[in-house]
Design an enzyme around this catalytic site. Structure first.
Site, short mmCIF file in Angstrom:
data_model
loop_
_atom_site.label_atom_id
_atom_site.label_comp_id
_atom_site.label_asym_id
_atom_site.label_seq_id
_atom_site.Cartn_x
_atom_site.Cartn_y
_atom_site.Cartn_z
N ALA A 73 50.08 16.20 14.01
CA ALA A 73 49.19 15.12 13.81
C ALA A 73 48.95 15.11 12.15
CB ALA A 73 48.05 14.51 14.28
N ASP A 74 48.37 16.20 11.87
CA ASP A 74 48.14 16.44 10.47
C ASP A 74 49.38 16.76 9.59
OD1 ASP A 74 45.34 16.48 10.38
OD2 ASP A 74 45.17 18.76 11.06
N VAL A 75 50.27 17.50 10.08
CA VAL A 75 51.53 17.90 9.30
C VAL A 75 52.58 16.66 9.31
CG1 VAL A 75 53.71 19.14 9.41
CG2 VAL A 75 51.53 20.27 9.95
#
Length: 389
Positions: free
Chosen positions: A174-176
């Site tokens: 989700a972050d990447v």
């Protein structure tokens, strides 16, 4: 490749982001040649303390987490709660093309560094905001973290083995992925600014990024109303596609069409499977997945992992080993591509990071700067602000 020949040479980024999503995005911008000024609070980015593991050198230690997402940047320590720190931050913004931040909504607004204030003062500035849930809606003010977004965006419901507990993907996707979307969006905004002369605000959030990343799983649900369930390493719409067991280990295969199926069977002498009408088409193989799995397991047990890959390579059937990271970085292809780069570091002596993941004109993009120590470039950048253009 020289600094001047890099695609984003001359672009400056005021990077107020912390932890992973924003730093991943600004690292990619730095890889492309932008001058990324990482503005950190007096204690530094939270991830500087995330460990172990730490890499230790004669001059100190650095978190491996921080090192992984902060190459090609300059670090400035500023206390935004003081007039001096806020003034320096505003001067950095004044000389920047992009601002990237991932604070909770309203945080920078209270400091006079919100979109409305800065757009009025610097109309060409592109302002990228990363949140957990977006700048509108009932969840606007909630904090967002990768594991929360993976769960709320549905990803954990279809990841893992059938019948198992919900499973987070083993890297912070989700972050990447959000970070990659930020990079994509601000590049488009830079292009748009060339036509309009005006900067825009970019709004990326973790939840919608996870939903977008669901791609075929989400599309399947929207088309049929059927809620996807975990299927392990298999593919819901293509068979065989995933991890198969050989006599001594596992191989990933991708039999994406019926011609590849026939070549797969011929290469591994699976004569009966190749002649079985139930498996002649992909639709049939999906329908009869369970029976095929049992028969294929028996047929592949006679081969080692290497034998399967050698035979499928000759037949042109996509395949590959299931590697751990030691095997990844020992792979001769990975080494030939220069994926791991060792660079000088002020406290560690040297450190090894991954290289930028693109090539331009056949040339690899350089790691111009090792991940910085906390405040390594404060004096340098503040001197530039005093000197002016």
């Amino acid at each position: 490749m020289t600094d001047l020949s890099l695609p984003l040479s001359g672009v400056r980024v005021a990077d107020f982001s912390r932890v992973l999503t924003g730093p991943f995005a600004t690292m990619l911008l730095g890889d492309l040649g932008a001058d990324v000024i990482k503005i950190e609070p007096p204690g530094g980015d939270d991830t500087r303390g995330w460990g172990p593991p730490f890499q230790v050198g004669e001059g100190g230690r650095e978190s491996s987490y921080f090192l992984s997402v902060n190459r090609n940047k300059r670090s400035v320590l500023l206390d935004l709660k003081t007039p001096e720190g806020l003034d320096a931050a505003r001067k950095i913004v004044a000389g920047s093309d992009l601002l990237v931040e991932n604070f909770r909504p309203g945080t920078l607004e209270r400091l006079g560094l919100g979109w409305d204030d800065l757009h009025a003062a610097f109309p060409r500035l592109i302002y990228a905001t990363i949140t957990g849930f977006g700048l509108s809606g009932p969840y606007r003010d909630r904090a967002g973290y990768d594991v929360v977004a993976q769960g709320m965006g549905g990803m954990m419901s279809y990841n893992g083995d059938l019948g198992g507990r919900p499973l987070r993907v083993g890297v912070a996707v989700a972050d990447v992925f959000s970070g990659a979307l930020v990079t994509q969006a601000v590049l488009a905004a830079l292009y748009q600014r060339e036509k309009t002369g005006v900067g825009v605000r970019v709004d990326v959030n973790l939840l919608e990024s996870v939903i977008a990343l669901g791609s075929s799983q989400v599309g399947r649900y929207l088309a049929t109303g059927e809620v996807p369930v975990p299927v392990g390493n298999d593919h819901r719409s293509i068979v065989p596609y995933g991890t198969v067991q050989c006599g001594d280990g596992f191989v990933n295969i991708a039999v994406g069409n019926d011609a590849l199926w026939r070549r797969f069977c011929a290469a591994l002498a699976l004569t009966e499977l190749g002649a079985d009408a139930r498996f002649a088409t992909n639709e049939g193989r999906v329908t009869h997945r369970a029976e095929l799995d049992v028969l294929m397991l028996g047929g592949l047990a006679a081969y080692t992992r290497q034998e399967v890959m050698d035979r499928l390579d000759v037949a042109g059937v996509p395949c590959g080993p299931v590697n751990d990271l030691a095997e990844v970085f020992a792979d001769p292809h990975v080494q030939a591509r220069g994926v791991a780069v060792t660079v000088p570091h002020p406290t560690l002596g040297e450190t090894t990071v991954t290289s930028p993941p693109w090539r331009f004109g056949g040339e690899a993009l350089p790691v111009r700067r090792a991940p910085p120590t906390a405040g390594q470039h404060t004096a340098e950048v503040l001197a530039e602000l005093t000197a002016g253009p």
